[in-house]
Write a protein that holds these residues in place. Structure first.
Motif, PDB file in Angstrom:
ATOM      1  N   UNK A  42     -13.066 -40.094  38.799  1.00 32.72           N
ATOM      2  CA  UNK A  42     -13.125 -38.594  39.481  1.00 32.72           C
ATOM      3  C   UNK A  42     -12.236 -37.873  38.845  1.00 32.72           C
ATOM      4  N   UNK A  43     -10.922 -38.156  37.679  1.00 35.70           N
ATOM      5  CA  UNK A  43     -10.511 -37.045  36.542  1.00 35.70           C
ATOM      6  C   UNK A  43     -11.281 -37.425  35.990  1.00 35.70           C
ATOM      7  N   UNK A  44     -12.022 -38.447  35.247  1.00 36.72           N
ATOM      8  CA  UNK A  44     -12.484 -38.078  33.724  1.00 36.72           C
ATOM      9  C   UNK A  44     -14.042 -37.099  34.238  1.00 36.72           C
ATOM     10  N   UNK A  45     -14.197 -37.308  34.778  1.00 36.54           N
ATOM     11  CA  UNK A  45     -15.534 -36.896  35.258  1.00 36.54           C
ATOM     12  C   UNK A  45     -15.580 -35.014  35.522  1.00 36.54           C
ATOM     13  N   UNK A  47     -12.339 -33.725  34.228  1.00 35.85           N
ATOM     14  CA  UNK A  47     -11.964 -33.589  32.576  1.00 35.85           C
ATOM     15  C   UNK A  47     -13.109 -33.111  31.352  1.00 35.85           C
ATOM     16  N   UNK A  48     -14.293 -34.054  32.084  1.00 39.81           N
ATOM     17  CA  UNK A  48     -15.570 -34.241  31.609  1.00 39.81           C
ATOM     18  C   UNK A  48     -16.380 -32.194  31.274  1.00 39.81           C
ATOM     19  N   UNK A  49     -16.178 -31.958  33.095  1.00 36.23           N
ATOM     20  CA  UNK A  49     -16.728 -30.449  32.973  1.00 36.23           C
ATOM     21  C   UNK A  49     -15.853 -29.241  32.380  1.00 36.23           C
ATOM     22  N   UNK A  50     -14.393 -29.242  33.160  1.00 39.63           N
ATOM     23  CA  UNK A  50     -13.641 -28.876  32.508  1.00 39.63           C
ATOM     24  C   UNK A  50     -14.243 -27.912  30.930  1.00 39.63           C
ATOM     25  N   UNK A  51     -14.138 -29.800  29.780  1.00 34.47           N
ATOM     26  CA  UNK A  51     -14.286 -29.107  28.473  1.00 34.47           C
ATOM     27  C   UNK A  51     -15.466 -28.938  28.519  1.00 34.47           C
ATOM     28  N   UNK A  52     -16.791 -28.823  29.051  1.00 30.41           N
ATOM     29  CA  UNK A  52     -18.253 -28.160  28.972  1.00 30.41           C
ATOM     30  C   UNK A  52     -17.713 -26.579  29.229  1.00 30.41           C
ATOM     31  N   UNK A  53     -17.012 -26.343  30.849  1.00 28.06           N
ATOM     32  CA  UNK A  53     -17.685 -25.080  30.822  1.00 28.06           C
ATOM     33  C   UNK A  53     -15.956 -24.316  29.738  1.00 28.06           C
ATOM     34  N   UNK A  54     -14.932 -25.133  29.551  1.00 25.53           N
ATOM     35  CA  UNK A  54     -13.953 -24.378  28.495  1.00 25.53           C
ATOM     36  C   UNK A  54     -14.468 -24.435  27.070  1.00 25.53           C
ATOM     37  N   UNK A  55     -15.880 -24.975  26.279  1.00 29.46           N
ATOM     38  CA  UNK A  55     -16.610 -25.045  25.314  1.00 29.46           C
ATOM     39  C   UNK A  55     -17.880 -23.602  25.970  1.00 29.46           C
ATOM     40  N   UNK A  56     -18.615 -23.570  26.487  1.00 33.49           N
ATOM     41  CA  UNK A  56     -19.309 -22.084  26.887  1.00 33.49           C
ATOM     42  C   UNK A  56     -18.263 -20.640  26.799  1.00 33.49           C
ATOM     43  N   UNK A  57     -17.163 -21.174  27.435  1.00 33.77           N
ATOM     44  CA  UNK A  57     -16.664 -19.809  27.542  1.00 33.77           C
ATOM     45  C   UNK A  57     -15.652 -20.207  25.518  1.00 33.77           C
ATOM     46  N   UNK A  58     -15.067 -20.999  25.450  1.00 33.49           N
ATOM     47  CA  UNK A  58     -14.998 -20.483  23.711  1.00 33.49           C
ATOM     48  C   UNK A  58     -16.334 -19.760  22.607  1.00 33.49           C
ATOM     49  N   UNK A  59     -17.492 -21.052  22.964  1.00 29.36           N
ATOM     50  CA  UNK A  59     -18.042 -20.080  22.443  1.00 29.36           C
ATOM     51  C   UNK A  59     -19.267 -18.120  23.175  1.00 29.36           C
ATOM     52  N   UNK A  60     -18.705 -18.597  24.047  1.00 29.15           N
ATOM     53  CA  UNK A  60     -18.899 -16.861  23.931  1.00 29.15           C
ATOM     54  C   UNK A  60     -17.670 -15.002  23.082  1.00 29.15           C
ATOM     55  N   UNK A  61     -16.518 -16.349  23.564  1.00 31.75           N
ATOM     56  CA  UNK A  61     -15.286 -15.644  22.715  1.00 31.75           C
ATOM     57  C   UNK A  61     -15.702 -15.280  21.335  1.00 31.75           C
ATOM     58  N   UNK A  62     -16.421 -16.267  20.564  1.00 39.00           N
ATOM     59  CA  UNK A  62     -16.277 -16.245  18.932  1.00 39.00           C
ATOM     60  C   UNK A  62     -17.616 -15.492  18.951  1.00 39.00           C
ATOM     61  N   UNK A  63     -18.276 -15.671  19.446  1.00 34.98           N
ATOM     62  CA  UNK A  63     -19.134 -14.812  19.885  1.00 34.98           C
ATOM     63  C   UNK A  63     -19.206 -13.019  19.707  1.00 34.98           C
ATOM     64  N   UNK A  64     -18.213 -13.029  20.424  1.00 33.23           N
ATOM     65  CA  UNK A  64     -17.215 -11.474  20.776  1.00 33.23           C
ATOM     66  C   UNK A  64     -16.782 -10.726  19.413  1.00 33.23           C
ATOM     67  N   UNK A  65     -15.664 -11.640  18.675  1.00 31.26           N
ATOM     68  CA  UNK A  65     -14.943 -12.179  18.145  1.00 31.26           C
ATOM     69  C   UNK A  65     -16.207 -11.628  16.570  1.00 31.26           C
TER      70      UNK A  65
END
Length: 148
Positions: A42-45, A47-65
């Motif tokens: 359950x911790x791995x799942x 963790x994977x979901x957190x990384x996926x969401x973080x990558x989505x937010x990161x892409x938006x921040x990079x596009x804004x920058x």
């Protein structure tokens, strides 16, 4: 024993890595100190979901920058300074003055993110500077020093 690191640990791995370590090291040091959590299914799942969401937010921040960097590159900033009769300015142009000039041009940046890439600015003319918009996204611009 498999664990998920919360923080960077020397000779083990970086934050968010899933690594294998000896059970004693994990149970007696890493987990109690808050450096890691046990890597259950359950911790791995989660963790994977957190990384996926973080990558989505990161892409938006990079596009804004990148959009901010494009706006910065399209503007020519003028900074006025007091000048002696020989053409040298009193003092030098600082990043605070550049930040204020960018604000006047409609671009809000922090003076800590501005770097003057030209040599020290002590005379009239056109010089180069850059703004760090996000981690690896930078916007270069030219500024002109004019007499007051």
């Amino acid at each position: 024993m498999e664990i998920i690191l919360k923080k960077d640990v020397a000779n083990v791995g970086h934050a968010d890595d899933v690594v294998k370590v000896k059970a004693g090291y994990a149970l007696n040091y890493l987990i109690p100190q808050g450096f890691a959590i046990l890597a259950t299914e359950s911790a791995k799942k989660q963790h994977a979901e957190t990384l996926r969401q973080r990558a989505h937010k990161e892409a938006k921040l990079v596009a804004d920058a990148q959009a901010l960097a494009a706006r910065i590159e399209s503007v020519l900033v003028k900074v006025s300074a007091k000048v002696s009769e020989s053409g040298k300015i009193y003092g030098s142009v600082t990043t605070a003055q550049l930040a204020e000039a960018l604000v006047n041009a409609g671009i809000e940046v922090d003076k800590k993110d501005i770097t003057i890439t030209s040599e020290e600015v002590k005379e009239l003319g056109t010089f180069d500077a850059e703004v760090k918009c996000y981690k690896s996204v930078k916007g270069a611009f030219k500024f002109e020093v004019v007499a007051e």
